[in-house]
Motif scaffolding. Structure first.
Motif, PDB file in Angstrom:
ATOM      1  N   ARG A 215      15.309  23.761  13.063  1.00 49.51           N
ATOM      2  CA  ARG A 215      15.382  24.013  14.378  1.00 49.51           C
ATOM      3  C   ARG A 215      16.586  23.327  14.953  1.00 49.51           C
ATOM      4  O   ARG A 215      17.000  22.492  14.505  1.00 49.51           O
TER       5      ARG A 215
ATOM      6  N   GLU B 151      16.983  24.829  21.664  1.00 50.84           N
ATOM      7  CA  GLU B 151      15.587  24.886  21.641  1.00 50.84           C
ATOM      8  C   GLU B 151      14.886  23.785  21.867  1.00 50.84           C
ATOM      9  O   GLU B 151      13.996  22.924  21.215  1.00 50.84           O
TER      10      GLU B 151
ATOM     11  N   LYS C 104       9.907  24.021  22.108  1.00 47.37           N
ATOM     12  CA  LYS C 104       9.633  24.949  20.562  1.00 47.37           C
ATOM     13  C   LYS C 104       9.447  26.472  20.943  1.00 47.37           C
ATOM     14  O   LYS C 104       8.406  26.596  21.877  1.00 47.37           O
TER      15      LYS C 104
ATOM     16  N   ARG D 180      15.620  30.081  21.680  1.00 50.76           N
ATOM     17  CA  ARG D 180      15.816  29.792  20.195  1.00 50.76           C
ATOM     18  C   ARG D 180      16.869  30.689  19.423  1.00 50.76           C
ATOM     19  O   ARG D 180      17.038  31.965  19.795  1.00 50.76           O
TER      20      ARG D 180
END
Length: 775
Positions: free
Chosen positions: A338, A363, A366, A370
């Motif tokens: 991530r 991001e 979450k 993204r």
């Protein structure tokens, strides 16, 4: 009547050299300034004044942030101070988060990290006349007043008047006789006792009796079963054997409604790898005389690193793709790392780059914003997002990549009384280290650490704040602790305020409660109302009804009629809370983005070490915004005594306040804000006996405060620092009541470093200077 317009930078700069105001009134058009033709135009149908105004219309834009118009280079001269006035009228906002923004930013910058401040107009449909003061740093040399928007707005801007002002510099003599200090100096916190769990008739239980084992892949259920059982066995002590205990899955450890309970880790490590669920690893709530001690909390870095140091291998021509090499891994542990954000590092130190700070946010929450992710090689990843996303990154540069943000705090503490954390080590957490909230009181953290394991190459401890108190009822002590390498504030102590407008005789509409827990306001709570400049209205009433529309907005009714606000609205102060009586003593705080942010009463900060930071070591503040956090009930009776500050603001943040080590200021509407209140919301502060080493700028800067005494300190500057500041060494002050600088000693062998005080005589009501010495 409108004044003369100057459109050319040379004409503007020439006028400023003569200390004459420069007025931009748009009567002759937009001029030669930098502007975006899509969003900037001239309004002739209904201008604010005269025949023309600047028309801002970013409603067609699909971008969240939009630059519209800028003053030309040369209007704001380096190392000068100004009074700036302008008129603005917001006609329409495309949503409750939309706003017109005025920034003081270099023309060469494309991010906020070098901003000298900002502000936003308050109302829709009304002309606002806005005045603020500005100190322009010596570098960069292209600071400008810029008009931007957050999301889409329709607005008018007119009569931007820039007037140079002169600050008063008082140099310190080589020798001076000490002068008397004032009577009735601040005293700080009273001493208090946090009660320990009762030992009489205490039952001792071994964790292995409940199936808790170092051989287990997940001890969550077993530890929870032990805690729930011991709730009925008070007073009780649960003891672990030394070793590593794993906790996986999506459930927290809940220690709730315990009384006279001890969890003794006996040197054990509690290692976590959470996949979802509540946003904490361990929660302690509604408990009395509880102690957690002698254990470490850590994360599964081997399989899921919290952050990584990466090197930029390649950036696509359209800046929508970037390739990053993980420098500490031959093979990164998993295939979809991530990307929360990227922060540029100094490759020599692997610390934040103080001279060229850059942060690219993606991001943060979450699943939101993204980028596409693709592993090219075992330690090479490619991210793809919108065009221009990676415009601030260049091949060869080193960045810190966070893989987690504010996901899972190590400890979540709520509504406890007489709680102790002792000899606890938070080696890492995918979020904050310690979060506290509710009406918690009488608690302490002793002999503990929030820092990576000794000798570790890990680039961080917590991926967010090390400690964050959202609200409390005070009586907190932090002693003999180490806090280091957090990715956000080391410590932030405050209560939450809110902004609201009047709806009726006894009703208000809150407009920004997005940071507040759902039960922060309750029926029966006593609410004090301040005006939007923090001046008290004299009103305190009890809540009789609450009806929330969403996370941001809600109607609150009171038991008595409301006053009319002096401005556009009210600041809400919930007196059911109150972070007061705090002691920070003998702690080591180092390698931090920001040090201690404090909004409280009756505070003692003594014998601590603040070292190697990227922003002020201590920041005393209170403020509210329209779209982010709103924190603090003011600051009063604070003693900062016998601490050491060494290279604490290496990035030189807060440039309009001369890049201070200790920063005293408030904010309105946005954070940071250029707007200053006439009401001293921060008061009764004594800074004494401290040592300041290698300050980037001012050791202390005082604003929107009263009764501030700076006495008996040593200011030592003998080495070069990364960021050059012409005002280095000078204590600064503006927009305040009484400020005293007494009996301090400056020691410097570095050319260009100054010894003395620099203040605005027009906005500081009383400045007392005496007994100071330069060696």
């Amino acid at each position: 009547m409108k004044g003369t317009i100057f459109c050319a930078a040379m004409a503007a700069a020439a006028s400023l050299q003569a200390a004459q105001p420069v007025v931009f009134n748009f009567e002759q058009g937009l001029g030669n300034e930098r502007y975006d033709r899509r969003y900037a135009a001239i309004e002739t149908a209904q201008p604010i004044s005269g025949t023309r105004s600047l028309r801002v219309d970013t409603r067609p834009s699909k971008s969240e942030w939009n630059g519209v118009w800028s003053l030309p280079k040369g209007v704001l001269q380096p190392n000068r101070s100004y009074k700036i006035m302008l008129k603005a009228k917001v006609l329409e906002k495309g949503g409750d988060r939309a706003s017109l923004l005025f920034l003081i930013r270099p023309l060469s910058a494309n991010h906020e990290l070098t901003d000298a401040g900002m502000f936003t107009p308050l109302t829709v449909g009304k002309v606002e006349e806005i005045t603020f003061r500005l100190n322009v740093p010596a570098w960069p040399d292209d600071y400008s007043l810029q008009v931007h928007s957050h999301f889409g707005v329709l607005a008018l801007v007119d009569e931007i008047t820039v007037t140079p002002i002169e600050l008063k510099e008082v140099s310190v003599p080589r020798q001076a006789k000490a002068v008397p200090l004032p009577e009735n100096l601040p005293t700080g916190s009273e001493e208090f006792t946090v009660e320990r769990p009762k030992k009489q008739n205490q039952k001792v239980f071994q964790a292995k009796e409940f199936g808790i084992s170092t051989a287990s892949q997940d001890n969550t259920a077993a530890l929870q079963r032990a805690i729930d059982t011991l709730r009925r066995q008070s007073p009780a002590r649960l003891v672990l054997e030394k070793g590593v205990y794993w906790f996986r899955g999506d459930k927290s450890i809940i220690i709730n409604a315990m009384k006279d309970f001890e969890l003794d880790g006996n040197g054990a490590e509690l290692r976590f790898h959470r996949t979802g669920g509540d946003r904490q690893l361990i929660a302690v709530s509604n408990s009395t005389r509880t102690a957690l001690k002698n254990f470490t909390i850590d994360w599964d870095w081997e399989n899921d690193p919290l952050a990584s140091v990466v090197k930029v291998e390649e950036v696509a021509p359209d800046r929508r793709s970037i390739r990053l090499r993980f420098v500490d891994y031959e093979k990164f542990p998993h295939q979809q790392p991530r990307l929360v954000d990227l922060s540029r590092l100094n490759p020599a130190t692997r610390q934040s780059d103080p001279v060229r700070p850059v942060r690219i946010v993606l991001e943060m929450n979450k699943g939101q914003n993204r980028p596409q992710c693709r592993m090219i090689e075992p330690n090479l990843v490619e991210y793809t997002h919108r065009p221009g996303t990676f415009k601030s990154a260049m091949p060869g540069e080193i960045f810190l990549q966070r893989h987690y943000g504010y996901d899972f705090g190590a400890f979540f503490l709520r509504n406890n009384q007489h709680l102790t954390l002792e000899n606890v080590h938070v080696a890492s957490a995918p979020g904050m280290g310690v979060i506290s909230t509710g009406r918690q009181h009488h608690w302490q953290i002793l002999n503990s650490r929030i820092a990576p394991p000794a000798g570790s190459k890990r680039p961080c401890s917590t991926t967010a704040d090390a400690m964050h108190t959202i609200s409390s009822s005070g009586f907190f002590r932090l002693e003999n602790c180490e806090l280091a390498w957090s990715c956000d504030d080391t410590m932030n102590f405050h209560d939450l305020n809110g902004y609201a407008v009047k709806l009726g005789e006894n009703r208000i509409l809150t407009t920004n409660l997005n940071s507040h827990p759902g039960d922060y306001f309750r029926v029966g709570d006593p609410i004090e109302l301040w005006n939007d400049d923090f001046a008290p209205t004299g009103f305190t009433g009890k809540i009789t009804a609450i009806k929330f529309r969403n996370r941001r907005e809600g109607e609150i009714s009171f038991d008595k009629p409301l006053p009319e606000p002096a401005g556009a609205g009210f600041v809400l102060i919930n007196r059911a809370y109150g972070s007061k009586n705090l002691i920070f003593r003998n702690n080591h705080i180092h390698h931090f983005p920001r040090g201690l942010l404090l909004m409280a009463e009756n505070v003692t900060i003594e014998t601590n070490r603040f070292e190697e930071g990227n922003a002020s070591g201590i920041k005393l503040e209170t403020g509210y915004t329209f779209d982010a956090w709103s924190e603090g009930y003011g600051v009063r009776n604070v003693v900062i005594r016998n601490n050491r500050f060494s290279r604490v603001n290496q990035r030189g943040r807060y440039v309009s306040e001369n890049r201070p080590d200790i920063y005293i200021n408030s904010y309105q509407r946005s954070d940071p804000s250029l707007l200053k209140t006439e009401h001293p919301v921060l008061r009764d502060i004594w800074i004494t006996g401290n040592e300041f080493r290698e300050s980037t700028g001012a050791p202390v800067f005082v604003s929107t405060a009263d009764n501030v005494t700076i006495s008996g300190n040593r200011f030592i500057n003998r080495e070069a620092v990364p960021v050059k500041e012409a005002k280095r060494g000078l204590i600064g002050a503006g927009s305040s009541g009484t400020v005293r600088v007494l009996n301090n000693v400056w020691e410097s062998s570095t050319p260009g470093v100054k010894s003395g005080v620099l203040y605005d005589p027009d906005s500081v009501k009383k400045m007392e200077i005496g007994g100071n010495t330069a060696r």
